[in-house]
Scaffold this motif. Structure first.
Motif, PDB file in Angstrom:
ATOM      1  N   LEU A   1       0.588  -1.499  -0.071  1.00  0.00           N
ATOM      2  CA  LEU A   1      -0.127   0.083  -0.564  1.00  0.00           C
ATOM      3  C   LEU A   1       0.709   1.277  -0.077  1.00  0.00           C
ATOM      4  O   LEU A   1       0.630   2.251  -0.756  1.00  0.00           O
ATOM      5  N   SER A   2       1.818   1.855   0.854  1.00  0.00           N
ATOM      6  CA  SER A   2       3.015   2.494   0.900  1.00  0.00           C
ATOM      7  C   SER A   2       2.775   2.972  -0.414  1.00  0.00           C
ATOM      8  O   SER A   2       3.333   4.011  -0.831  1.00  0.00           O
ATOM      9  N   HIS A   3       3.545   1.610  -1.481  1.00  0.00           N
ATOM     10  CA  HIS A   3       4.504   2.184  -2.472  1.00  0.00           C
ATOM     11  C   HIS A   3       3.369   2.663  -3.131  1.00  0.00           C
ATOM     12  O   HIS A   3       3.728   3.512  -4.188  1.00  0.00           O
ATOM     13  N   GLU A   4       2.447   2.751  -3.591  1.00  0.00           N
ATOM     14  CA  GLU A   4       1.333   3.104  -3.877  1.00  0.00           C
ATOM     15  C   GLU A   4       0.694   4.573  -4.060  1.00  0.00           C
ATOM     16  O   GLU A   4       0.041   5.048  -4.640  1.00  0.00           O
ATOM     17  N   LEU A   5       1.205   4.908  -2.503  1.00  0.00           N
ATOM     18  CA  LEU A   5       1.100   6.200  -2.178  1.00  0.00           C
ATOM     19  C   LEU A   5       1.500   7.843  -2.153  1.00  0.00           C
ATOM     20  O   LEU A   5       2.426   7.644  -1.847  1.00  0.00           O
ATOM     21  N   PRO A   6       1.507   8.563  -2.351  1.00  0.00           N
ATOM     22  CA  PRO A   6       1.933   9.415  -3.178  1.00  0.00           C
ATOM     23  C   PRO A   6       2.502   9.675  -1.032  1.00  0.00           C
ATOM     24  O   PRO A   6       1.932  10.074  -0.143  1.00  0.00           O
ATOM     25  N   GLY A   7       3.910  10.565  -1.258  1.00  0.00           N
ATOM     26  CA  GLY A   7       4.688  10.414   0.122  1.00  0.00           C
ATOM     27  C   GLY A   7       5.125   8.971   0.532  1.00  0.00           C
ATOM     28  O   GLY A   7       5.360   9.421   1.916  1.00  0.00           O
ATOM     29  N   GLY A   8       4.879   8.063   0.210  1.00  0.00           N
ATOM     30  CA  GLY A   8       4.610   6.338   1.056  1.00  0.00           C
ATOM     31  C   GLY A   8       3.915   6.374   2.243  1.00  0.00           C
ATOM     32  O   GLY A   8       4.074   5.462   3.010  1.00  0.00           O
ATOM     33  N   GLY A   9       2.245   7.441   2.125  1.00  0.00           N
ATOM     34  CA  GLY A   9       2.009   6.932   3.615  1.00  0.00           C
ATOM     35  C   GLY A   9       0.561   7.405   2.969  1.00  0.00           C
ATOM     36  O   GLY A   9       0.528   8.103   2.808  1.00  0.00           O
TER      37      GLY A   9
ATOM     38  N   GLU B   1     -10.066   9.629   2.539  1.00  0.00           N
ATOM     39  CA  GLU B   1     -11.729   8.583   2.788  1.00  0.00           C
ATOM     40  C   GLU B   1     -11.340   6.967   2.522  1.00  0.00           C
ATOM     41  O   GLU B   1     -11.014   6.377   1.344  1.00  0.00           O
ATOM     42  N   LEU B   2     -12.084   6.940   3.276  1.00  0.00           N
ATOM     43  CA  LEU B   2     -11.989   4.781   3.039  1.00  0.00           C
ATOM     44  C   LEU B   2     -13.504   4.555   2.543  1.00  0.00           C
ATOM     45  O   LEU B   2     -14.250   4.860   3.530  1.00  0.00           O
ATOM     46  N   LEU B   3     -13.824   3.547   1.864  1.00  0.00           N
ATOM     47  CA  LEU B   3     -15.134   3.277   1.471  1.00  0.00           C
ATOM     48  C   LEU B   3     -15.903   1.520   1.518  1.00  0.00           C
ATOM     49  O   LEU B   3     -14.737   0.981   0.653  1.00  0.00           O
ATOM     50  N   LEU B   4     -16.531   1.603   2.629  1.00  0.00           N
ATOM     51  CA  LEU B   4     -16.144   0.343   2.847  1.00  0.00           C
ATOM     52  C   LEU B   4     -17.297  -0.271   2.030  1.00  0.00           C
ATOM     53  O   LEU B   4     -18.412   0.079   1.844  1.00  0.00           O
ATOM     54  N   SER B   5     -17.261  -1.634   1.807  1.00  0.00           N
ATOM     55  CA  SER B   5     -18.166  -2.615   1.282  1.00  0.00           C
ATOM     56  C   SER B   5     -19.353  -3.201   2.278  1.00  0.00           C
ATOM     57  O   SER B   5     -20.287  -2.598   2.262  1.00  0.00           O
ATOM     58  N   GLN B   6     -18.491  -2.798   3.778  1.00  0.00           N
ATOM     59  CA  GLN B   6     -19.833  -3.103   4.878  1.00  0.00           C
ATOM     60  C   GLN B   6     -18.293  -2.580   5.895  1.00  0.00           C
ATOM     61  O   GLN B   6     -17.454  -2.933   6.320  1.00  0.00           O
TER      62      GLN B   6
ATOM     63  N   HIS C   1     -18.744   7.205  -6.180  1.00  0.00           N
ATOM     64  CA  HIS C   1     -18.598   8.005  -7.854  1.00  0.00           C
ATOM     65  C   HIS C   1     -19.639   9.238  -7.056  1.00  0.00           C
ATOM     66  O   HIS C   1     -19.469  10.022  -8.701  1.00  0.00           O
ATOM     67  N   ASP C   2     -19.534   9.220  -6.028  1.00  0.00           N
ATOM     68  CA  ASP C   2     -19.798  10.711  -5.512  1.00  0.00           C
ATOM     69  C   ASP C   2     -18.796  12.333  -5.814  1.00  0.00           C
ATOM     70  O   ASP C   2     -17.739  11.056  -5.633  1.00  0.00           O
ATOM     71  N   ALA C   3     -18.761  13.285  -6.079  1.00  0.00           N
ATOM     72  CA  ALA C   3     -17.257  13.886  -6.403  1.00  0.00           C
ATOM     73  C   ALA C   3     -17.096  14.078  -4.460  1.00  0.00           C
ATOM     74  O   ALA C   3     -17.459  14.237  -3.699  1.00  0.00           O
ATOM     75  N   SER C   4     -16.184  14.754  -4.287  1.00  0.00           N
ATOM     76  CA  SER C   4     -15.362  14.471  -3.402  1.00  0.00           C
ATOM     77  C   SER C   4     -13.700  15.627  -2.847  1.00  0.00           C
ATOM     78  O   SER C   4     -13.267  15.160  -4.091  1.00  0.00           O
ATOM     79  N   PRO C   5     -13.637  16.568  -1.842  1.00  0.00           N
ATOM     80  CA  PRO C   5     -12.535  16.565  -2.602  1.00  0.00           C
ATOM     81  C   PRO C   5     -11.930  16.281  -1.775  1.00  0.00           C
ATOM     82  O   PRO C   5      -9.989  16.791  -1.356  1.00  0.00           O
ATOM     83  N   ALA C   6     -11.493  14.613  -1.476  1.00  0.00           N
ATOM     84  CA  ALA C   6     -10.525  14.422  -0.497  1.00  0.00           C
ATOM     85  C   ALA C   6      -8.901  13.486  -1.716  1.00  0.00           C
ATOM     86  O   ALA C   6      -8.688  13.766  -2.494  1.00  0.00           O
ATOM     87  N   ALA C   7      -8.140  14.180  -0.515  1.00  0.00           N
ATOM     88  CA  ALA C   7      -6.734  13.908  -1.588  1.00  0.00           C
ATOM     89  C   ALA C   7      -6.590  12.170  -1.945  1.00  0.00           C
ATOM     90  O   ALA C   7      -6.270  12.314  -2.561  1.00  0.00           O
TER      91      ALA C   7
ATOM     92  N   ILE D   1      -8.781   4.782  -5.886  1.00  0.00           N
ATOM     93  CA  ILE D   1     -10.249   5.848  -6.747  1.00  0.00           C
ATOM     94  C   ILE D   1      -9.673   6.703  -7.370  1.00  0.00           C
ATOM     95  O   ILE D   1      -9.645   7.675  -7.873  1.00  0.00           O
ATOM     96  N   LYS D   2      -8.856   7.522  -5.450  1.00  0.00           N
ATOM     97  CA  LYS D   2      -8.205   8.578  -6.076  1.00  0.00           C
ATOM     98  C   LYS D   2      -6.442   9.474  -5.383  1.00  0.00           C
ATOM     99  O   LYS D   2      -6.626   8.688  -4.511  1.00  0.00           O
ATOM    100  N   ARG D   3      -5.705   9.603  -5.900  1.00  0.00           N
ATOM    101  CA  ARG D   3      -4.612   9.535  -5.102  1.00  0.00           C
ATOM    102  C   ARG D   3      -4.045  10.694  -5.876  1.00  0.00           C
ATOM    103  O   ARG D   3      -4.256  11.510  -7.261  1.00  0.00           O
TER     104      ARG D   3
END
Length: 230
Positions: free
Chosen positions: A31-39, A47-52, A160-166, A183-185
């Motif tokens: 996961l860290s490898h895929e995130l800007p700044g590594g974390g 935002e964490l979007l949960l199936s449940q 699919h909602d618009a979001s200002p999340a980083a 979804i967004k980074r």
């Protein structure tokens, strides 16, 4: 963007941002490898979007929450009353946890704003089913003015909602862990979802599974009473 030497550097949308402000290590190399700044970004809305609820999101966040536990960690409107013994077993810093259970969504948003504005916590986790775009923007702005790890946990149907999340991640259950879809980074998004193995495993989290391992001695912790925001 300006380089340290004063020149101008160019960031392309096809590149993953490596300088993304302060971050907290995720504790998960893939996961860290895929995130800007590594974390996980600090001073930003994630935002964490949960199936449940309860698919492993707290085990996913546990390394980061432990890393910022010099200051309190606030849980706002969690869907279930956190169990001290269970959280301690998965390594959560239970002595730093504070739980707020506001009466309604409006009170929960107000409480979250106040905690972010105070800027005295290491992390804030907010569970909400529905949030208007303007409410998300307000929370995002308050987060940017802080140095708090701020995570909003929302249903997957808001994908699919618009979001200002980083940063936005969709989380689904997977064998021995969780499936992560970015979804967004800041950077390219079109990578395939990937699985993360989370520890302890779901088997070890069951009462039967715990009996197969030496019991861990956990010091008694005074569980905080749910607070009501007026």
């Amino acid at each position: 963007m300006y380089s340290e030497s004063g020149g101008i550097t160019l960031w392309r949308a096809s590149q993953l941002a490596r300088s993304a402000g302060r971050t907290v290590p995720t504790g998960h190399e893939r996961l860290s490898h895929e995130l800007p700044g590594g974390g996980w970004p600090v001073g930003a809305l994630t935002e964490l979007l949960l199936s449940q609820p309860g698919i492993g999101e707290l085990r996913l966040l546990q390394p980061a929450l432990s890393a910022v536990a010099k200051r309190p960690i606030v849980l706002i409107s969690p869907p279930h009353n956190p169990g001290v013994i269970g959280l301690s077993y998965v390594g959560m810093p239970v002595d730093k946890l504070m739980t707020l259970q506001p009466r309604n969504a409006a009170d929960a948003l107000w409480a979250t704003e106040q905690v972010l504005k105070a800027n005295t916590c290491g992390a804030v986790l907010l569970w909400q089913q529905h949030m208007r775009a303007d409410s998300l923007r307000r929370l995002s702005l308050h987060a940017q003015a802080s140095d708090v790890l701020f995570i909003a946990l929302r249903p997957l149907i808001t994908l699919h909602d618009a979001s200002p999340a980083a940063l936005r991640l969709a989380l689904r259950p997977a064998v021995n862990g969780i499936n992560v879809e970015i979804i967004k980074r800041k950077g390219p998004v079109g990578i395939e979802p990937f699985d993360l193995v989370l520890k302890p495993s779901p088997v070890l989290l069951s009462p039967h599974g715990r009996m197969t391992r030496p019991a861990r001695k956990v010091a008694p912790v005074q569980s905080p009473q749910p607070e009501t925001v007026d």
